[in-house]
Write a protein that holds these residues in place. Structure first.
Motif, PDB file in Angstrom:
ATOM      1  N   THR A   9       0.846  -1.215   0.000  1.00 47.14           N
ATOM      2  CA  THR A   9       0.000   0.000   0.000  1.00 47.14           C
ATOM      3  C   THR A   9       0.871   1.252   0.000  1.00 47.14           C
ATOM      4  O   THR A   9       0.394   2.331  -0.337  1.00 47.14           O
ATOM      5  CB  THR A   9      -0.878   0.057   1.264  1.00 47.14           C
ATOM      6  N   ALA A  40       3.915  -2.779  -5.833  1.00 43.47           N
ATOM      7  CA  ALA A  40       2.574  -2.760  -6.422  1.00 43.47           C
ATOM      8  C   ALA A  40       2.316  -1.340  -6.932  1.00 43.47           C
ATOM      9  O   ALA A  40       2.784  -0.371  -6.317  1.00 43.47           O
ATOM     10  CB  ALA A  40       1.538  -3.129  -5.360  1.00 43.47           C
ATOM     11  N   PRO A  41       1.551  -1.205  -8.020  1.00 48.27           N
ATOM     12  CA  PRO A  41       1.300   0.135  -8.562  1.00 48.27           C
ATOM     13  C   PRO A  41       0.701   1.079  -7.520  1.00 48.27           C
ATOM     14  O   PRO A  41       1.045   2.259  -7.471  1.00 48.27           O
ATOM     15  CB  PRO A  41       0.292  -0.119  -9.698  1.00 48.27           C
ATOM     16  N   GLU A  42      -0.172   0.531  -6.647  1.00 51.91           N
ATOM     17  CA  GLU A  42      -0.820   1.357  -5.621  1.00 51.91           C
ATOM     18  C   GLU A  42       0.220   1.975  -4.681  1.00 51.91           C
ATOM     19  O   GLU A  42       0.126   3.152  -4.305  1.00 51.91           O
ATOM     20  CB  GLU A  42      -1.795   0.503  -4.793  1.00 51.91           C
ATOM     21  N   ASP A  95       1.204  -6.715 -10.355  1.00 58.81           N
ATOM     22  CA  ASP A  95      -0.059  -6.314 -10.959  1.00 58.81           C
ATOM     23  C   ASP A  95      -0.937  -5.447 -10.057  1.00 58.81           C
ATOM     24  O   ASP A  95      -1.393  -4.387 -10.441  1.00 58.81           O
ATOM     25  CB  ASP A  95      -0.811  -7.596 -11.375  1.00 58.81           C
ATOM     26  N   HIS A  96      -1.219  -5.941  -8.863  1.00 57.55           N
ATOM     27  CA  HIS A  96      -2.155  -5.209  -7.993  1.00 57.55           C
ATOM     28  C   HIS A  96      -2.079  -5.753  -6.565  1.00 57.55           C
ATOM     29  O   HIS A  96      -1.379  -6.748  -6.313  1.00 57.55           O
ATOM     30  CB  HIS A  96      -3.595  -5.335  -8.515  1.00 57.55           C
ATOM     31  N   ASN A 114      -4.311  -7.440  -3.412  1.00 58.51           N
ATOM     32  CA  ASN A 114      -5.605  -8.090  -3.194  1.00 58.51           C
ATOM     33  C   ASN A 114      -6.298  -7.467  -1.979  1.00 58.51           C
ATOM     34  O   ASN A 114      -5.769  -6.539  -1.347  1.00 58.51           O
ATOM     35  CB  ASN A 114      -5.463  -9.619  -3.094  1.00 58.51           C
ATOM     36  N   ILE A 151       0.512  -8.315  -2.299  1.00 56.44           N
ATOM     37  CA  ILE A 151       0.822  -8.036  -3.700  1.00 56.44           C
ATOM     38  C   ILE A 151       0.553  -9.289  -4.525  1.00 56.44           C
ATOM     39  O   ILE A 151       0.931 -10.400  -4.127  1.00 56.44           O
ATOM     40  CB  ILE A 151       2.291  -7.589  -3.857  1.00 56.44           C
TER      41      ILE A 151
END
Ligand code: URA
Length: 209
Positions: free
Chosen positions: A136, A163-165, A186-187, A189, A194
């Motif tokens: 995060t 993670a991109p976030e 990717d993202h 969850n 991650i």
């Protein structure tokens, strides 16, 4: 704006695949995290300042380059960041080591600071903050807040999987900080892991859970 660099050298990609595999045990996981961090440190240190020294080779006098002696601090975010410290110290053995303890509330996913112990002259040091996972971004942001509050100005963040976030959040909050990662996944969850990631880096490093 600081840079975001994915260090996708073939050796780093190969070693990252080894530790992503859920069948990789604690011993190998720990060793390979150490190796990846050393490979990353080589390039993270690329802009360390140099100065001239006069030396004599067996053949001639020359003006040669040497590190200017700018001080470095490696600051792992506890606990998983500890797994990346030795990998950097192998290349920069005189660096001092600070520690920042953060834990993540498993329900809110919010990070909390519980321990900060830094070299006294942290404001004069090039600081490498290390944490294997930039998820995060909450822990990284709070750790860098804690460092800046104590005078640090020259900070780089080094992680294995991002993670991109987390990258977005960290860049927004601390645009002056360069971020280095071995991979951008990717993202996140719904549990804050991650995807595909490598699981809980602390548990995998220390054999807990
Ligand atoms: N922390 C970890 O150890 N793993 C993740 O996937 C996210 C945060």
């Amino acid at each position: 704006m600081g840079k975001f660099q994915v260090m996708d050298h073939p050796l780093i990609q190969h070693k990252l695949t080894i530790i992503r595999n859920k069948n990789c045990g604690t011993k190998v996981f720990r060793e390979v995290v150490d190796e990846i961090t050393t490979l990353m440190a080589y390039d993270v240190a690329r802009d360390m300042p140099l100065e001239d020294v006069e030396i004599e080779t067996p053949i001639a006098k020359m003006t040669a380059k040497t590190l200017s002696g700018k001080k470095v601090a490696v600051v792992p975010i506890l606990r998983a960041g500890i797994g990346m410290v030795d990998g950097i110290l192998k290349l920069i053995p005189a660096a001092k080591v600070g520690h920042i303890g953060m834990y993540r509330d498993e329900e809110t996913l919010e990070p909390h600071e519980y321990f900060v112990k830094l070299p006294a002259d942290i404001e004069q040091r090039q600081v490498f903050v290390v944490d294997p996972m930039l998820a995060t971004g909450g822990s990284a942001i709070m750790a860098i807040d804690a460092l800046k509050k104590r005078g640090a100005t020259n900070i780089k963040f080094v992680c294995l999987v991002s993670a991109p976030e987390g990258v977005k959040a960290l860049r927004e909050k601390h645009p002056d900080v360069d971020i280095y990662a071995a991979a951008l996944d990717d993202h996140l969850n719904e549990d804050g892991y991650i995807v595909p990631g490598l699981g809980d880096a602390g548990d995998r490093l220390f054999g807990t859970k």
